[in-house]
Scaffold this active site. Structure first.
Site, PDB file in Angstrom:
ATOM      1  N   THR A 123       0.855  -1.189   0.000  1.00  0.00           N
ATOM      2  CA  THR A 123       0.000   0.000   0.000  1.00  0.00           C
ATOM      3  C   THR A 123       0.888   1.235   0.000  1.00  0.00           C
ATOM      4  O   THR A 123       1.626   1.469   0.962  1.00  0.00           O
ATOM      5  CB  THR A 123      -0.912  -0.016   1.244  1.00  0.00           C
ATOM      6  OG1 THR A 123      -1.682  -1.218   1.209  1.00  0.00           O
ATOM      7  CG2 THR A 123      -1.829   1.193   1.271  1.00  0.00           C
ATOM      8  N   ASN A 209      -9.638   1.859   2.043  1.00  0.00           N
ATOM      9  CA  ASN A 209      -9.427   1.595   3.472  1.00  0.00           C
ATOM     10  C   ASN A 209      -9.918   2.750   4.333  1.00  0.00           C
ATOM     11  O   ASN A 209     -10.455   2.539   5.420  1.00  0.00           O
ATOM     12  CB  ASN A 209      -7.947   1.314   3.751  1.00  0.00           C
ATOM     13  CG  ASN A 209      -7.644  -0.176   3.645  1.00  0.00           C
ATOM     14  OD1 ASN A 209      -8.500  -0.954   3.244  1.00  0.00           O
ATOM     15  ND2 ASN A 209      -6.433  -0.565   3.990  1.00  0.00           N
ATOM     16  N   GLY A 254     -18.009  -1.025  18.374  1.00  0.00           N
ATOM     17  CA  GLY A 254     -17.091  -1.755  19.256  1.00  0.00           C
ATOM     18  C   GLY A 254     -16.023  -0.848  19.816  1.00  0.00           C
ATOM     19  O   GLY A 254     -16.269   0.336  20.087  1.00  0.00           O
ATOM     20  N   CYS A 261      -3.322  -2.102   9.152  1.00  0.00           N
ATOM     21  CA  CYS A 261      -3.691  -1.354   7.938  1.00  0.00           C
ATOM     22  C   CYS A 261      -4.522  -0.096   8.184  1.00  0.00           C
ATOM     23  O   CYS A 261      -4.094   1.007   7.844  1.00  0.00           O
ATOM     24  CB  CYS A 261      -4.421  -2.279   6.965  1.00  0.00           C
ATOM     25  SG  CYS A 261      -3.290  -3.484   6.235  1.00  0.00           S
ATOM     26  N   ARG A 328      -0.468  -6.276  15.738  1.00  0.00           N
ATOM     27  CA  ARG A 328       0.025  -4.929  15.438  1.00  0.00           C
ATOM     28  C   ARG A 328      -1.105  -3.909  15.606  1.00  0.00           C
ATOM     29  O   ARG A 328      -2.199  -4.112  15.093  1.00  0.00           O
ATOM     30  CB  ARG A 328       0.573  -4.865  13.995  1.00  0.00           C
ATOM     31  CG  ARG A 328       1.828  -5.699  13.800  1.00  0.00           C
ATOM     32  CD  ARG A 328       2.317  -5.661  12.371  1.00  0.00           C
ATOM     33  NE  ARG A 328       1.547  -6.491  11.482  1.00  0.00           N
ATOM     34  CZ  ARG A 328       1.829  -6.657  10.172  1.00  0.00           C
ATOM     35  NH1 ARG A 328       2.855  -6.025   9.634  1.00  0.00           N
ATOM     36  NH2 ARG A 328       1.087  -7.438   9.427  1.00  0.00           N
TER      37      ARG A 328
HETATM   38  P1  NAD Z   1       4.725  -7.968   6.695  1.00  0.00           P
HETATM   39  O1  NAD Z   1       5.544  -7.174   7.631  1.00  0.00           O
HETATM   40  O2  NAD Z   1       3.891  -9.098   7.210  1.00  0.00           O
HETATM   41  O3  NAD Z   1       5.639  -8.569   5.528  1.00  0.00           O
HETATM   42  C1  NAD Z   1       6.589  -7.834   4.835  1.00  0.00           C
HETATM   43  C2  NAD Z   1       7.788  -8.721   4.570  1.00  0.00           C
HETATM   44  O4  NAD Z   1       8.717  -8.013   3.746  1.00  0.00           O
HETATM   45  C3  NAD Z   1       8.560  -9.129   5.834  1.00  0.00           C
HETATM   46  O5  NAD Z   1       8.627 -10.526   5.889  1.00  0.00           O
HETATM   47  C4  NAD Z   1       9.942  -8.497   5.633  1.00  0.00           C
HETATM   48  O6  NAD Z   1      10.978  -9.286   6.169  1.00  0.00           O
HETATM   49  C5  NAD Z   1      10.027  -8.405   4.117  1.00  0.00           C
HETATM   50  N1  NAD Z   1      10.989  -7.447   3.597  1.00  0.00           N
HETATM   51  C6  NAD Z   1      11.247  -6.190   3.994  1.00  0.00           C
HETATM   52  N2  NAD Z   1      12.209  -5.635   3.230  1.00  0.00           N
HETATM   53  C7  NAD Z   1      12.580  -6.569   2.333  1.00  0.00           C
HETATM   54  C8  NAD Z   1      13.555  -6.599   1.292  1.00  0.00           C
HETATM   55  N3  NAD Z   1      14.321  -5.554   1.027  1.00  0.00           N
HETATM   56  N4  NAD Z   1      13.691  -7.737   0.597  1.00  0.00           N
HETATM   57  C9  NAD Z   1      12.928  -8.817   0.865  1.00  0.00           C
HETATM   58  N5  NAD Z   1      11.992  -8.833   1.823  1.00  0.00           N
HETATM   59  C10 NAD Z   1      11.821  -7.734   2.559  1.00  0.00           C
HETATM   60  O7  NAD Z   1       3.798  -6.898   5.945  1.00  0.00           O
HETATM   61  P2  NAD Z   1       2.367  -7.168   5.254  1.00  0.00           P
HETATM   62  O8  NAD Z   1       1.297  -7.129   6.296  1.00  0.00           O
HETATM   63  O9  NAD Z   1       2.459  -8.339   4.354  1.00  0.00           O
HETATM   64  O10 NAD Z   1       2.208  -5.837   4.410  1.00  0.00           O
HETATM   65  C11 NAD Z   1       2.955  -5.584   3.226  1.00  0.00           C
HETATM   66  C12 NAD Z   1       2.303  -4.455   2.472  1.00  0.00           C
HETATM   67  O11 NAD Z   1       0.980  -4.841   2.070  1.00  0.00           O
HETATM   68  C13 NAD Z   1       2.131  -3.163   3.265  1.00  0.00           C
HETATM   69  O12 NAD Z   1       2.252  -2.076   2.408  1.00  0.00           O
HETATM   70  C14 NAD Z   1       0.698  -3.253   3.754  1.00  0.00           C
HETATM   71  O13 NAD Z   1       0.141  -1.992   4.020  1.00  0.00           O
HETATM   72  C15 NAD Z   1       0.028  -3.913   2.586  1.00  0.00           C
HETATM   73  N6  NAD Z   1      -1.205  -4.644   2.895  1.00  0.00           N
HETATM   74  C16 NAD Z   1      -1.295  -5.398   4.017  1.00  0.00           C
HETATM   75  C17 NAD Z   1      -2.458  -6.097   4.289  1.00  0.00           C
HETATM   76  C18 NAD Z   1      -2.593  -6.923   5.543  1.00  0.00           C
HETATM   77  O14 NAD Z   1      -3.721  -7.263   5.899  1.00  0.00           O
HETATM   78  N7  NAD Z   1      -1.515  -7.275   6.230  1.00  0.00           N
HETATM   79  C19 NAD Z   1      -3.549  -6.039   3.406  1.00  0.00           C
HETATM   80  C20 NAD Z   1      -3.416  -5.273   2.248  1.00  0.00           C
HETATM   81  C21 NAD Z   1      -2.239  -4.584   2.003  1.00  0.00           C
END
Ligand code: NAD
Length: 434
Positions: A123, A209, A254, A261, A328
């Site tokens: 995002t 969102n 709630g 997010c 988180r």
């Molecule tokens: P996360 O922290 O669970 O996963 C991110 C991963 O990226 C980690 O495992 C980290 O080690 C890895 N990483 C960081 N830098 C790196 C690099 N240089 N090379 C390789 N790997 C690297 O995060 P997430 O929840 O999966 O979110 C990722 C993105 O997706 C964010 O922008 C978030 O806003 C978006 N997003 C998340 C959700 C959700 O529900 N979690 C839903 C939609 C969008």
């Protein structure tokens, strides 16, 4: 198709497993060696229903593998996804250092004559695609690639079904070649694909969102009016939600929204609008209402217990929502820590969230981790429900009450039936319900 996903967290790992499930060949990359080692041993670093079997099945079928090498991933894949974190900075704007670093790393390993679609799934603020494009070009002027925005809309707790059958797939692209590849990639999912320009796709994610957060704050604001007037927010929400123009989803009053997010994306959208010179005051109010929900809830607890110091309080729930281990920005954790901070003796139970809450040292040191919901309620002067796990609704409440010191029950998610709880003998309090 051969694809690579950089960042194997909640989004990257689940997306990778789902792409493999429909027949693509997927390499998941992460620079967290501990995570990659776990995955190579067959262990799943996060809890998400259905994920473990999905990963195991696709690893066994040799459609899914894991590496710490971006070069390995990019070399083998025509489509390269970026799914790394985009955390908030102290002023609410998005920290894009992970994205920038990955863009440079991709530039460093792209070989001449090797066309790649670089897809941003993280995002990111509108116009980030332009920056990713410029960065790759600056570090590798001869690279052949297109940058596409493909925001992710999965919900933690039901990420696998969300990814296997999304409401829509947004593809922001300025290149027909890249758009065609993205359409081929997503064809097996049989979901509508909306093709837009890159900026619009990026904006859709923050706007969506923020709208969902607004819907939650709206119903929470109405819940405060219900409390002041004696109306029942559940009935009001049903009445509003039956209007198809509005819908019942996200009208649950709630403790407010939390998680990794919504809070950060609302903050980011406020910062993006501010930077573009069009301040979004409505979203500031969304945040204010959200924060006030926990304060109102805590006030009810204080009103009932008078003084919190040394009071035994049981809390059910730590994760920001059920069916996930993600803690988180969880409102439940904030609640627990505020109670403990005021000197209450808090015992907490969560089906999946306790490991990460301890690992990330998120809990006040005085908080006791209970072994079961009943253990958390043992000897308690009040029991607080902070996350709406289904298993909490299935407890033997007569047994719970018998084990409490005084039967005060605060349901922060309106999960329980007020009539039944009162018949059992609880002094039951909900949000926005008499
Ligand atoms: P996360 O922290 O669970 O996963 C991110 C991963 O990226 C980690 O495992 C980290 O080690 C890895 N990483 C960081 N830098 C790196 C690099 N240089 N090379 C390789 N790997 C690297 O995060 P997430 O929840 O999966 O979110 C990722 C993105 O997706 C964010 O922008 C978030 O806003 C978006 N997003 C998340 C959700 C959700 O529900 N979690 C839903 C939609 C969008």
């Amino acid at each position: 198709m051969e694809i690579c996903i950089i960042g194997s967290g909640y989004v990257g790992l689940v997306s990778g497993a789902c792409f493999a499930e429909v027949g693509h060949s997927v390499v998941c990359v992460d620079n967290d060696q501990r995570k990659i080692d776990m995955l190579l041993r067959g262990e799943i670093p996060i809890y998400e229903p259905g994920l473990e079997e999905l990963v195991q099945r696709n690893v066994a079928a040799k459609r899914l593998r894991f590496t710490n090498s971006i070069e390995d991933g990019v070399d083998h894949s025509e489509i390269v996804f970026i799914a790394v974190p985009t955390p908030p900075q102290s002023d609410g704007s998005v920290d894009l250092t992970y994205i920038e670093r990955v863009a440079r790393e991709i530039a460093g390993v792209l070989k001449p004559g090797q066309y790649r679609v670089v897809v941003d799934k993280s995002t990111v603020p509108v116009k980030t695609g332009e920056k990713v494009d410029a960065t790759i070009r600056r570090y590798n002027p001869s690279a052949e690639f297109d940058v596409v925005s493909n925001p992710e809309f999965l919900r933690e707790g039901c990420a696998v079904p969300d990814l296997m059958r999304p409401d829509r797939i947004v593809v922001g692209s300025a290149s027909n070649r890249a758009t065609d590849l993205m359409k081929r990639l997503y064809e097996p999912f049989q979901s509508p694909i909306l093709v837009t320009d890159v900026n619009s796709a990026e904006l859709i994610k923050h706007a969506a969102n923020s709208f969902l957060s607004l819907k939650i704050s709206y119903i929470n604001a109405v819940s405060a009016i219900c409390e002041a007037s004696g109306a029942d927010i559940e009935m009001v929400a049903d009445g509003i939600g039956m209007d198809r123009r509005i819908g019942r989803n996200f009208l649950n009053a709630g403790l407010g929204y939390g998680g990794s997010c919504f809070p950060k994306d609302v903050k980011a959208f406020i910062a993006i609008a501010e930077e573009l010179g069009v301040p979004f005051h409505l979203l500031k109010e969304v945040e204010r209402i959200n924060a006030s929900q926990l304060d109102r809830f805590l006030k009810k607890v204080r009103d009932a217990l008078w003084v919190l110091r040394d009071k035994k309080i049981g809390v059910w729930g730590l994760t920001f929502k059920p069916d996930t281990d993600d803690v988180r920005n969880s409102v439940a954790i904030e609640l627990v820590n505020k109670l403990a901070g005021e000197g209450a003796q808090v015992a907490v139970y969560d089906p999946k969230g306790m490991v990460k809450a301890v690992e990330y040292k998120l809990l006040h040191p005085s908080v006791r981790l209970a072994e079961s919901p009943l253990d958390a309620a043992l000897g308690a002067e009040a029991l607080l429900l902070a996350t709406e796990w289904k298993e909490f609704a299935r407890q033997d409440f007569a047994g719970v009450k018998a084990n409490m010191h005084t039967p005060l029950l605060f349901d922060g998610r309106n999960l329980l039936n007020p009539k039944i709880m009162r018949e059992i003998g609880f002094d039951y309090h909900a949000v926005g319900r008499p």
